[in-house]
Design an enzyme around this catalytic site. Structure first.
Site, PDB file in Angstrom:
ATOM      1  N   LYS A  54      43.292  47.408  42.362  1.00  0.00           N
ATOM      2  CA  LYS A  54      43.469  46.817  43.692  1.00  0.00           C
ATOM      3  C   LYS A  54      44.802  47.269  44.294  1.00  0.00           C
ATOM      4  O   LYS A  54      44.887  47.582  45.482  1.00  0.00           O
ATOM      5  CB  LYS A  54      43.399  45.284  43.596  1.00  0.00           C
ATOM      6  CG  LYS A  54      41.989  44.782  43.283  1.00  0.00           C
ATOM      7  CD  LYS A  54      41.950  43.304  42.929  1.00  0.00           C
ATOM      8  CE  LYS A  54      40.560  42.886  42.441  1.00  0.00           C
ATOM      9  NZ  LYS A  54      40.489  41.506  41.958  1.00  0.00           N
ATOM     10  N   GLN A  98      43.885  36.401  40.285  1.00  0.00           N
ATOM     11  CA  GLN A  98      42.928  37.127  39.449  1.00  0.00           C
ATOM     12  C   GLN A  98      42.296  36.202  38.417  1.00  0.00           C
ATOM     13  O   GLN A  98      42.998  35.517  37.672  1.00  0.00           O
ATOM     14  CB  GLN A  98      43.642  38.306  38.764  1.00  0.00           C
ATOM     15  CG  GLN A  98      42.728  39.194  37.941  1.00  0.00           C
ATOM     16  CD  GLN A  98      41.648  39.898  38.786  1.00  0.00           C
ATOM     17  OE1 GLN A  98      41.940  40.463  39.836  1.00  0.00           O
ATOM     18  NE2 GLN A  98      40.408  39.863  38.314  1.00  0.00           N
ATOM     19  N   ASP A 121      39.523  36.339  49.017  1.00  0.00           N
ATOM     20  CA  ASP A 121      38.349  36.356  48.138  1.00  0.00           C
ATOM     21  C   ASP A 121      37.229  35.463  48.682  1.00  0.00           C
ATOM     22  O   ASP A 121      36.122  35.479  48.158  1.00  0.00           O
ATOM     23  CB  ASP A 121      38.729  35.868  46.724  1.00  0.00           C
ATOM     24  CG  ASP A 121      39.216  37.011  45.832  1.00  0.00           C
ATOM     25  OD1 ASP A 121      38.720  38.139  46.009  1.00  0.00           O
ATOM     26  OD2 ASP A 121      40.074  36.767  44.971  1.00  0.00           O
TER      27      ASP A 121
END
Ligand code: NAD
Length: 291
Positions: A54, A98, A121
């Site tokens: 990422k 994460q 997200d």
């Protein structure tokens, strides 16, 4: 019959090139780059790889990435304090934590604490609610990437029977929700499906999957989807990422599926690269919305 391989890597590159142009416009207008803050807790090897990918992707398109490493011993309160700090940092456009988090951390409490305007997200209940009402602020990265790939291969979903295997909050559930709507923000031709959501308690799974024009597998079991579960000529999207002695494999027996289906996504090089591309797109969107 041999199916066509859906090249997620190539589509991801295409999307990232588009994002790069839009990021450059944002930078020239605002005088600053969008910033993605990624919180990595502990030293899970797979999570390290995901976060590194990422970060690299951010760099490629001109988004500034900030990696916040936290000890694997961190508590829910430690993480809440960090999330709060990032929520209040005006220069931070997007925040991602994460997953998975260590057992002592309450993931739900931590994800719920992210400012919905920075929730790239799209896990926050506010954002999930907006998606369910067909007026998303952000689309969740993996399902969004899948729809982008289908669209760019001219595989429309309207009127089709889509079967999703797996009902996670990250993939299966939002995927089913998006495709069953009139329009989930990507045009009516990429929604309006008749969706069946299957899971571990589904009876006669193969009977159902065999009826699907588009079969999406998000299970986490290597080679779970066998050719007898696929309708001839179907599109098969493999979300699974399973680490085995033979390397990374998906949830679909790829070679066998290629003999039955019309289109199949490979693993690696299918859905994974698209997830990262859509994260970048969401970060840019968060920066634009935060102006
Ligand atoms: P999860 O691990 O949270 O849940 C798995 C789902 O599979 C559950 O809903 C369960 O009901 C279903 N399931 C399990 N056994 C089943 C069975 N025998 N029959 C039918 N359904 C069954 O799911 P997840 O987080 O969506 O992850 C699924 C897979 O996708 C994993 O391999 C994960 O690594 C991968 N993944 C990939 C990406 C990507 O970008 N490519 C993103 C997220 C997840």
């Amino acid at each position: 019959m041999t199916a066509q391989r859906l090249d997620g890597k190539a589509i991801s590159k295409q999307i990232q090139a588009e994002t790069k142009t839009k990021v450059a416009e944002f930078v020239s207008q605002s005088g600053r780059a969008p910033v993605l803050a990624a919180v990595l807790v502990g030293d899970d090897p797979a999570s390290q790889v995901y976060v590194r990918n990422k970060e690299r992707a951010c760099k490629r398109v001109g988004i500034e990435s900030r990696l916040i490493r936290m000890s694997g011993e961190s508590s829910t309160e430690d993480l809440l304090a960090k999330v709060n700090e990032l929520n209040n940092a005006p220069e931070v456009s997007g925040i991602l934590v994460q997953l998975p988090l260590p057992d002592q951390c309450d993931s739900r409490t931590i994800l719920d604490a992210i400012n919905p305007n920075k929730d790239v997200d799209a896990f926050h209940p506010h954002n999930v609610g907006l998606i369910s009402q067909g007026r998303p602020r952000f689309l969740p990265c993996t399902p969004h990437g899948i729809v982008q790939m289908l669209r760019r291969y001219d595989i429309e979903t309207t009127g089709k029977h889509v079967c999703v295997i797996g009902r996670s909050d990250i993939v299966g559930k939002p995927m089913a929700m998006m495709l069953g709507q009139r329009d989930s923000g990507l045009g009516p031709e990429m929604a309006n499906a008749t969706v069946t959501l299957c899971h571990s308690r589904t009876a006669n799974l193969a009977e159902i999957t065999k009826q699907a024009d588009i079969l999406i597998a998000a299970i986490g079991r290597p080679n779970f989807v066998t050719p007898d579960m696929i309708k001839p000529g179907a599109t098969v999207v493999d979300v699974g990422i399973n680490r085995t002695d033979d390397g990374l494999v998906g949830d679909v027996d790829f070679d066998a599926a290629m003999e039955v289906a019309s289109y199949v996504t490979p693993v690696p090089g299918g859905v994974g690269p698209l997830t990262v591309a859509m994260l970048l797109e969401n970060t840019l969107m968060a920066a634009l919305q935060g102006q």
